[in-house]
Structure formats: structure tokens, C-alpha cells
Design a protein around this motif. Structure first.
Motif, PDB file in Angstrom:
ATOM      1  N   ARG A  83      -5.119  -6.352 -30.090  1.00 45.57           N
ATOM      2  CA  ARG A  83      -6.504  -5.918 -29.902  1.00 45.57           C
ATOM      3  C   ARG A  83      -7.435  -7.136 -29.832  1.00 45.57           C
ATOM      4  O   ARG A  83      -8.371  -7.184 -29.047  1.00 45.57           O
ATOM      5  CB  ARG A  83      -6.934  -4.963 -31.037  1.00 45.57           C
TER       6      ARG A  83
ATOM      7  N   ALA B 298       1.395   4.915 -23.041  1.00 46.51           N
ATOM      8  CA  ALA B 298       0.546   4.696 -24.216  1.00 46.51           C
ATOM      9  C   ALA B 298      -0.172   3.344 -24.129  1.00 46.51           C
ATOM     10  O   ALA B 298      -1.372   3.252 -24.398  1.00 46.51           O
ATOM     11  CB  ALA B 298       1.380   4.766 -25.490  1.00 46.51           C
ATOM     12  N   SER B 299       0.556   2.300 -23.746  1.00 48.55           N
ATOM     13  CA  SER B 299      -0.063   0.974 -23.606  1.00 48.55           C
ATOM     14  C   SER B 299      -1.103   0.981 -22.501  1.00 48.55           C
ATOM     15  O   SER B 299      -2.196   0.427 -22.647  1.00 48.55           O
ATOM     16  CB  SER B 299       0.999  -0.085 -23.286  1.00 48.55           C
TER      17      SER B 299
ATOM     18  N   SER C 183      -2.834   3.521 -21.376  1.00 51.16           N
ATOM     19  CA  SER C 183      -3.987   4.305 -21.816  1.00 51.16           C
ATOM     20  C   SER C 183      -4.843   3.514 -22.800  1.00 51.16           C
ATOM     21  O   SER C 183      -6.070   3.488 -22.698  1.00 51.16           O
ATOM     22  CB  SER C 183      -3.510   5.612 -22.442  1.00 51.16           C
ATOM     23  N   TRP C 184      -4.191   2.859 -23.749  1.00 49.62           N
ATOM     24  CA  TRP C 184      -4.901   2.068 -24.753  1.00 49.62           C
ATOM     25  C   TRP C 184      -5.716   0.962 -24.088  1.00 49.62           C
ATOM     26  O   TRP C 184      -6.897   0.761 -24.403  1.00 49.62           O
ATOM     27  CB  TRP C 184      -3.887   1.494 -25.745  1.00 49.62           C
TER      28      TRP C 184
ATOM     29  N   ASN D 248      -8.658   2.390 -21.950  1.00 49.93           N
ATOM     30  CA  ASN D 248      -9.746   2.845 -22.826  1.00 49.93           C
ATOM     31  C   ASN D 248     -10.557   1.662 -23.357  1.00 49.93           C
ATOM     32  O   ASN D 248     -11.792   1.719 -23.386  1.00 49.93           O
ATOM     33  CB  ASN D 248      -9.204   3.677 -23.983  1.00 49.93           C
TER      34      ASN D 248
END
Length: 175
Positions: A8, A35-36, A38-39, A42
Motif C-alpha cells: 500500500r 483481487a489484486s 480490484s484493489w 480502487n
């Protein structure tokens, strides 16, 4: 080259670079999981810079090589620096900006940059990483283009590609 290397804090640095360098674009390779993807999308959307970010799945080597011809600078991951990917990127004529840390996994790109006379492309803090990337992105293209032209030859002539020397040192270390 591997989504698991992206923290992050690294994403936050990329966002800050994009904010301070309004013409910069970011291409991220190796994002194969939904998932990666999408993260990341976002995070970039929330920061309102997503229109300048392109995510790529893992690429075959010819596709990766072709993609490298479309970028000016590679931004290394931290705390897990690149290894083989860094050398391939440098051989393609793309300089790599890295952040070095106290661990071996966060110093591997510096080790590749030093024999090329590019240790100034390694910084030691997140703030320096952002500042240097912004300086490069907002600076004149001529010095960067000149470096890109000479970089493949510099890599080929460096100790990074000296197989005999490497094997000699490796054998000595094993004794």
C-alpha cells in the motif's frame, strides 16, 4: 513483475508521483488476480488518477519486451526490489528508479545499478523516491533519451554480464 511485491505504501508513492507529474502515466505488469486488480484500481480511482494507470496481466517475454519500448523509466518495487526483471529492463534501455533499504531484498536493484554508474538512481526514502520520479517525469527528455540509447551497451560491457568473473567468484565462495 509480481503483484505480491506491491505494498500500500508503494501504491501511495505512485499516486503521489502521478499527482505531481500530471503528464505521467503508470503501467503495472504482473497483475493476474482479480483481487489484486480490484484493489489497485480502487486505490487509483479513489485518488482520481486511474485514467493514467494501465494494469497488465503477466506477459509473455516478447509482449513484455514490446511493452518496455513504450516506457521511459521503470519504478522498482519496495521493499522487494526486482532481480532478473531489473536486468532485463536495463538491457532493454529502460533506466530503473529504485528505493534501497537495509535488507538484501531491498538492495538488489542498487547492486545492478552500481556497476553501470547509476547509483544515483537509487534513493533511500519514500520521499526521495517520489521527488526523484517527479523530477525525471517533469524534466527534459533529452538526457533520459541519451541514457536509454547507451544503457543496453553499458549493461553488456559491465560486470553484470561477465560470466567468467561471476563463476570465478562463485566457485571461490563455495570453497
Amino acid at each position: 513483475n509480481n503483484a505480491s511485491k506491491i505494498s500500500r505504501a508503494m501504491v501511495d508513492q505512485w499516486i503521489e508521483i502521478l499527482r505531481q507529474a500530471p503528464t505521467a502515466r503508470l503501467k503495472i505488469v504482473g497483475i493476474k488476480s482479480a483481487a489484486s486488480r480490484s484493489w489497485l484500481l480502487n486505490a487509483f480511482s479513489n485518488a482520481e488518477v486511474s485514467e493514467r494507470v494501465k494494469l497488465h496481466d503477466r506477459l509473455r517475454i516478447p509482449d513484455y519486451d514490446a511493452l518496455l519500448t513504450t516506457v521511459d523509466v521503470a519504478l522498482d518495487s519496495y521493499p522487494y526490489n526486482g532481480g532478473t526483471t531489473t536486468i532485463e529492463t536495463l538491457l532493454a534501455g529502460v533506466p530503473v528508479l529504485t528505493r534501497s533499504g537495509p535488507w538484501s531484498v531491498s538492495r538488489s536493484t542498487l547492486v545492478a545499478l552500481e556497476p553501470l554508474g547509476l547509483s544515483d538512481w537509487a534513493v533511500s526514502s519514500a520521499e526521495e523516491f517520489v521527488a526523484r520520479a517527479v523530477q525525471i517525469a517533469n524534466g527534459p527528455l533529452e538526457p533520459l533519451e541519451a541514457l536509454r540509447v547507451q544503457l543496453p551497451q553499458r549493461v553488456r560491457q559491465s560486470s553484470l554480464m561477465d560470466r567468467v568473473d561471476f563463476i570465478t567468484h562463485w566457485e571461490a565462495a563455495l570453497m
